[in-house]
Design a protein around this motif. Structure first.
Motif, mmCIF file in Angstrom:
data_model
loop_
_atom_site.group_PDB
_atom_site.id
_atom_site.type_symbol
_atom_site.label_atom_id
_atom_site.label_comp_id
_atom_site.label_asym_id
_atom_site.label_seq_id
_atom_site.Cartn_x
_atom_site.Cartn_y
_atom_site.Cartn_z
ATOM 1 N N GLN A 119 59.135 27.010 54.615
ATOM 2 C CA GLN A 119 59.075 26.622 55.884
ATOM 3 C C GLN A 119 57.629 26.283 56.516
ATOM 4 O O GLN A 119 56.719 26.773 55.817
ATOM 5 N N VAL A 120 57.434 24.972 57.161
ATOM 6 C CA VAL A 120 56.459 24.620 57.298
ATOM 7 C C VAL A 120 56.195 24.391 59.075
ATOM 8 O O VAL A 120 57.247 24.284 59.548
ATOM 9 N N LEU A 121 54.818 24.442 59.554
ATOM 10 C CA LEU A 121 54.894 24.095 60.890
ATOM 11 C C LEU A 121 54.293 22.608 60.844
ATOM 12 O O LEU A 121 53.582 22.097 60.486
ATOM 13 N N ILE A 122 55.253 21.835 61.870
ATOM 14 C CA ILE A 122 55.317 20.310 61.747
ATOM 15 C C ILE A 122 54.905 20.005 63.304
ATOM 16 O O ILE A 122 55.078 20.610 64.160
ATOM 17 N N GLU A 197 60.049 23.888 60.336
ATOM 18 C CA GLU A 197 61.274 23.631 59.403
ATOM 19 C C GLU A 197 60.954 23.466 58.016
ATOM 20 O O GLU A 197 59.883 23.851 57.516
ATOM 21 N N ALA A 198 61.706 23.021 57.125
ATOM 22 C CA ALA A 198 61.528 22.893 55.543
ATOM 23 C C ALA A 198 60.618 21.993 55.596
ATOM 24 O O ALA A 198 60.707 20.861 56.101
ATOM 25 N N PRO A 233 49.117 36.634 58.210
ATOM 26 C CA PRO A 233 49.926 36.684 56.998
ATOM 27 C C PRO A 233 51.440 36.576 57.388
ATOM 28 O O PRO A 233 51.940 37.735 58.105
ATOM 29 N N MET A 234 52.118 35.811 56.940
ATOM 30 C CA MET A 234 53.801 35.713 57.073
ATOM 31 C C MET A 234 54.313 34.719 56.132
ATOM 32 O O MET A 234 53.484 34.132 55.557
ATOM 33 N N ALA A 235 55.418 35.110 55.815
ATOM 34 C CA ALA A 235 56.149 34.113 54.792
ATOM 35 C C ALA A 235 57.503 33.684 55.478
ATOM 36 O O ALA A 235 57.991 34.388 56.366
ATOM 37 N N GLY A 236 57.823 32.460 55.365
ATOM 38 C CA GLY A 236 59.118 31.813 55.625
ATOM 39 C C GLY A 236 59.673 30.967 54.581
ATOM 40 O O GLY A 236 59.054 30.078 54.459
ATOM 41 N N THR A 237 61.047 30.891 54.235
ATOM 42 C CA THR A 237 61.668 30.110 53.498
ATOM 43 C C THR A 237 62.901 29.999 54.015
ATOM 44 O O THR A 237 63.788 30.946 54.715
#
Length: 311
Positions: A119-122, A197-198, A233-237
């Motif tokens: 996931q990325v911040l757009i 979003e992805a 620090p966090m992760a998201g998929t």
């Protein structure tokens, strides 16, 4: 003697159905509108899955209610292998605890994992900032100064951006959409300033990326910092795969799983996925099921902690 003959004929006919599968087109339910991550991944897989099954796979969008409408339709479909679906995790592992739906994580036959996308911040068009630091600074100017989008309250993307803003000590105004496609169009029109979003979404829309949610940068986006680098620090998929109604016969499920492995590992699917900054990822039906059910348990507790679990 006649009833014995009829019974034997009926028994012989049962395996023949599985052996003949598939002998006509297969409907693939996409529980989100066109243009979003799930839709893009489904259509990237469609041609290779059709080839592997030897029958046309017809994609049908059934968007709405954060994936619940399409997945409810799938859960009640005839379990004959001619109606399958593709769903991301949140619609199965979170939505049953947020809204009144007619399915649970146990309502499906899990066929295979297809993708596992970071996931990325757009950044939305015409936003009054150009980088992550600018977004946080803008959010500090007022409680609802930052207008961000999400595919609904409690969606993976809503939870991730809420966690990120909370870690930065700021807030914003959440504008919910029916899916990533409509949300992307709103960002292109300048109606929202940012959304999570992805990475397939900026690849298909040309919208800039402010950060990758994780500890490391993505190879496909080498110039974009990770949230870990930025001090968060966090992760998201978001990951997803093929599903069917729960009572699908084993033989048919195994046929689809084999075809899915062939499709996911094909050069054609990999090429399209790379173009979308997506990550092809195959898991068997059993592995896929275990992953979804484990996440469902975690999310149920998380939603209760956030105070947004359905009563």
């Amino acid at each position: 003697m006649r009833w014995i003959t009829l019974m034997l004929a009926a028994l012989l006919a049962l395996p023949a159905t599985a052996q003949d599968y598939p002998n006509r087109a297969i409907q693939l339910i996409i529980p989100f509108p066109p243009g979003g991550n799930t839709d893009l991944m489904a259509r990237a897989l469609q041609a290779e899955l059709s080839k592997a099954l030897g029958q046309q796979v017809v994609a049908v969008n059934r968007g709405g209610a954060a994936g619940a409408i399409g997945n409810a339709e799938l859960a009640r479909a005839r379990p004959d292998g001619y109606t399958i679906g593709i769903s991301p995790n949140n619609a199965i592992t979170t939505q049953p605890f947020l809204q009144s739906v007619t399915y649970t994580p146990e309502s499906f036959r899990y066929l295979c994992l297809v993708y596992d996308n970071p996931q990325v911040l757009i950044l939305g068009r015409n936003a009054p900032f150009r980088d992550f630091a600018g977004m946080i600074a803008h959010a500090r100017t007022g409680r609802e100064a930052l207008v961000f989008g999400s595919p609904g309250v409690g969606s993976t993307q809503h939870i991730l951006i809420a966690q990120l803003l909370r870690a930065a000590g700021v807030d914003g105004l959440n504008v919910p959409f029916t899916g990533a496609g409509p949300m992307s169009q709103a960002a292109l029109a300048g109606q929202i300033m940012a959304f999570v979003e992805a990475a397939s979404i900026p690849a298909s829309t040309g919208l800039p990326v402010l950060a990758v949610l994780g500890s490391q940068r993505m190879a496909a986006l080498p110039d974009v910092p990770s949230t870990g680098e930025l001090g968060y620090p966090m992760a998201g998929t978001t990951y997803g795969g093929l599903l069917a109604p729960r009572d699908l016969p084993d033989a048919i499920a195994e046929t689809i799983e084999r075809a899915c492995r062939t499709a996911v590992t094909s050069e054609g699917f990999r090429t399209i996925a790379e173009r979308l900054n997506a990550v092809p990822s195959f898991q068997t039906g059993a592995e896929f099921r275990a992953r979804f059910l484990a996440e469902a348990q975690v999310n149920r507790a998380l939603l209760a902690d956030l105070g947004i679990q359905r009563q």
